[in-house]
Design a protein around this motif. Structure first.
Motif, mmCIF file in Angstrom:
data_model
loop_
_atom_site.group_PDB
_atom_site.id
_atom_site.type_symbol
_atom_site.label_atom_id
_atom_site.label_comp_id
_atom_site.label_asym_id
_atom_site.label_seq_id
_atom_site.Cartn_x
_atom_site.Cartn_y
_atom_site.Cartn_z
ATOM 1 N N LEU A 181 0.822 -1.205 0.000
ATOM 2 C CA LEU A 181 0.000 0.000 0.000
ATOM 3 C C LEU A 181 0.860 1.260 0.000
ATOM 4 N N PHE A 182 0.293 2.337 -0.526
ATOM 5 C CA PHE A 182 0.955 3.634 -0.518
ATOM 6 C C PHE A 182 -0.103 4.722 -0.599
ATOM 7 N N ILE A 183 0.306 5.949 -0.361
ATOM 8 C CA ILE A 183 -0.605 7.097 -0.441
ATOM 9 C C ILE A 183 -0.305 7.849 -1.729
ATOM 10 N N ASP A 184 -1.346 8.187 -2.461
ATOM 11 C CA ASP A 184 -1.208 9.019 -3.649
ATOM 12 C C ASP A 184 -2.305 10.072 -3.617
ATOM 13 N N CYS A 185 -1.905 11.318 -3.598
ATOM 14 C CA CYS A 185 -2.854 12.446 -3.549
ATOM 15 C C CYS A 185 -3.853 12.306 -2.402
ATOM 16 N N GLY A 186 -3.390 11.772 -1.269
ATOM 17 C CA GLY A 186 -4.237 11.664 -0.088
ATOM 18 C C GLY A 186 -5.120 10.442 -0.034
ATOM 19 N N ALA A 187 -5.029 9.546 -1.026
ATOM 20 C CA ALA A 187 -5.850 8.347 -1.065
ATOM 21 C C ALA A 187 -4.988 7.116 -0.773
ATOM 22 N N LEU A 188 -5.607 6.063 -0.282
ATOM 23 C CA LEU A 188 -4.934 4.793 -0.016
ATOM 24 C C LEU A 188 -4.935 3.989 -1.317
ATOM 25 N N CYS A 189 -3.747 3.573 -1.761
ATOM 26 C CA CYS A 189 -3.613 2.944 -3.083
ATOM 27 C C CYS A 189 -2.771 1.681 -3.039
ATOM 28 N N TRP A 190 -2.911 0.883 -4.118
ATOM 29 C CA TRP A 190 -2.087 -0.296 -4.355
ATOM 30 C C TRP A 190 -1.629 -0.269 -5.810
ATOM 31 N N PRO A 191 -0.569 -1.014 -6.121
ATOM 32 C CA PRO A 191 0.018 -0.963 -7.469
ATOM 33 C C PRO A 191 -0.911 -1.365 -8.624
ATOM 34 N N ASN A 192 -1.975 -2.109 -8.358
ATOM 35 C CA ASN A 192 -2.876 -2.529 -9.433
ATOM 36 C C ASN A 192 -3.863 -1.438 -9.851
ATOM 37 N N GLY A 193 -3.739 -0.249 -9.281
ATOM 38 C CA GLY A 193 -4.635 0.852 -9.632
ATOM 39 C C GLY A 193 -5.779 1.060 -8.662
ATOM 40 N N LEU A 194 -5.888 0.179 -7.670
ATOM 41 C CA LEU A 194 -6.941 0.342 -6.663
ATOM 42 C C LEU A 194 -6.659 1.585 -5.836
ATOM 43 N N GLU A 195 -7.670 2.404 -5.690
ATOM 44 C CA GLU A 195 -7.580 3.629 -4.889
ATOM 45 C C GLU A 195 -8.819 3.714 -4.017
ATOM 46 N N LEU A 196 -8.618 3.759 -2.698
ATOM 47 C CA LEU A 196 -9.735 3.914 -1.773
ATOM 48 C C LEU A 196 -9.792 5.365 -1.326
ATOM 49 N N SER A 197 -10.925 5.959 -1.522
ATOM 50 C CA SER A 197 -11.151 7.371 -1.230
ATOM 51 C C SER A 197 -10.901 7.693 0.241
ATOM 52 N N PRO A 198 -10.140 8.752 0.517
ATOM 53 C CA PRO A 198 -9.920 9.121 1.912
ATOM 54 C C PRO A 198 -11.229 9.500 2.623
ATOM 55 N N ALA A 199 -12.139 10.144 1.922
ATOM 56 C CA ALA A 199 -13.418 10.532 2.538
ATOM 57 C C ALA A 199 -14.233 9.293 2.912
ATOM 58 N N ARG A 200 -14.248 8.298 2.024
ATOM 59 C CA ARG A 200 -14.999 7.071 2.314
ATOM 60 C C ARG A 200 -14.348 6.284 3.450
ATOM 61 N N LEU A 201 -13.017 6.232 3.456
ATOM 62 C CA LEU A 201 -12.320 5.538 4.541
ATOM 63 C C LEU A 201 -12.540 6.254 5.871
ATOM 64 N N TYR A 202 -12.550 7.564 5.843
ATOM 65 C CA TYR A 202 -12.813 8.354 7.047
ATOM 66 C C TYR A 202 -14.206 8.019 7.580
ATOM 67 N N GLU A 203 -15.171 8.036 6.695
ATOM 68 C CA GLU A 203 -16.555 7.723 7.075
ATOM 69 C C GLU A 203 -16.651 6.285 7.582
ATOM 70 N N TYR A 204 -16.017 5.367 6.865
ATOM 71 C CA TYR A 204 -16.059 3.937 7.216
ATOM 72 C C TYR A 204 -15.431 3.684 8.587
ATOM 73 N N THR A 205 -14.289 4.287 8.863
ATOM 74 C CA THR A 205 -13.596 4.038 10.127
ATOM 75 C C THR A 205 -14.176 4.833 11.285
ATOM 76 N N HIS A 206 -14.632 6.040 11.039
ATOM 77 C CA HIS A 206 -15.146 6.870 12.130
ATOM 78 C C HIS A 206 -16.591 6.566 12.491
ATOM 79 N N SER A 207 -17.363 5.984 11.591
ATOM 80 C CA SER A 207 -18.756 5.658 11.913
ATOM 81 C C SER A 207 -18.843 4.448 12.817
ATOM 82 N N LYS A 208 -17.777 3.696 12.950
ATOM 83 C CA LYS A 208 -17.769 2.484 13.785
ATOM 84 C C LYS A 208 -17.447 2.784 15.250
ATOM 85 N N LYS A 209 -17.045 4.001 15.546
ATOM 86 C CA LYS A 209 -16.651 4.332 16.921
ATOM 87 C C LYS A 209 -17.876 4.497 17.808
ATOM 88 N N VAL A 210 -17.720 4.050 19.027
ATOM 89 C CA VAL A 210 -18.803 4.151 20.019
ATOM 90 C C VAL A 210 -18.654 5.467 20.758
#
Length: 83
Positions: free
Chosen positions: A53-82
């Protein structure tokens, strides 16, 4: 606009994310892979590949072109907090 500033692959199921608002969160990669599927996600089941994994333009990425949006990851990880 939220960005990922730093990542740390801590285990096959944990990636620590540091966001531009100063917060940190644990992204459970294995749980995410159990909830989502697709050809770009398939290689992440291999631990050695997932660690590339690496960061490109603030997004979480992998060499195959997969890019996970920082906004979606923020929402995904922060919505799980109690509160």
């Amino acid at each position: 606009m939220i960005k990922i500033l730093n990542v740390d692959y801590t285990s096959p199921s944990s990636i620590t994310l540091e966001f531009s608002d100063g917060s940190t969160a644990i992204f459970d990669l294995q749980k995410y892979l159990s909830e989502h599927e697709g050809p770009l996600l398939q290689p992440l089941h291999d631990t050695a590949y997932a660690q590339r994994l690496f960061i490109d333009c603030g997004a979480l990425c992998w060499p195959n072109g997969l890019e996970l949006s920082p906004a979606r990851l923020y929402e995904y990880t922060h919505s799980k907090k109690v509160a």
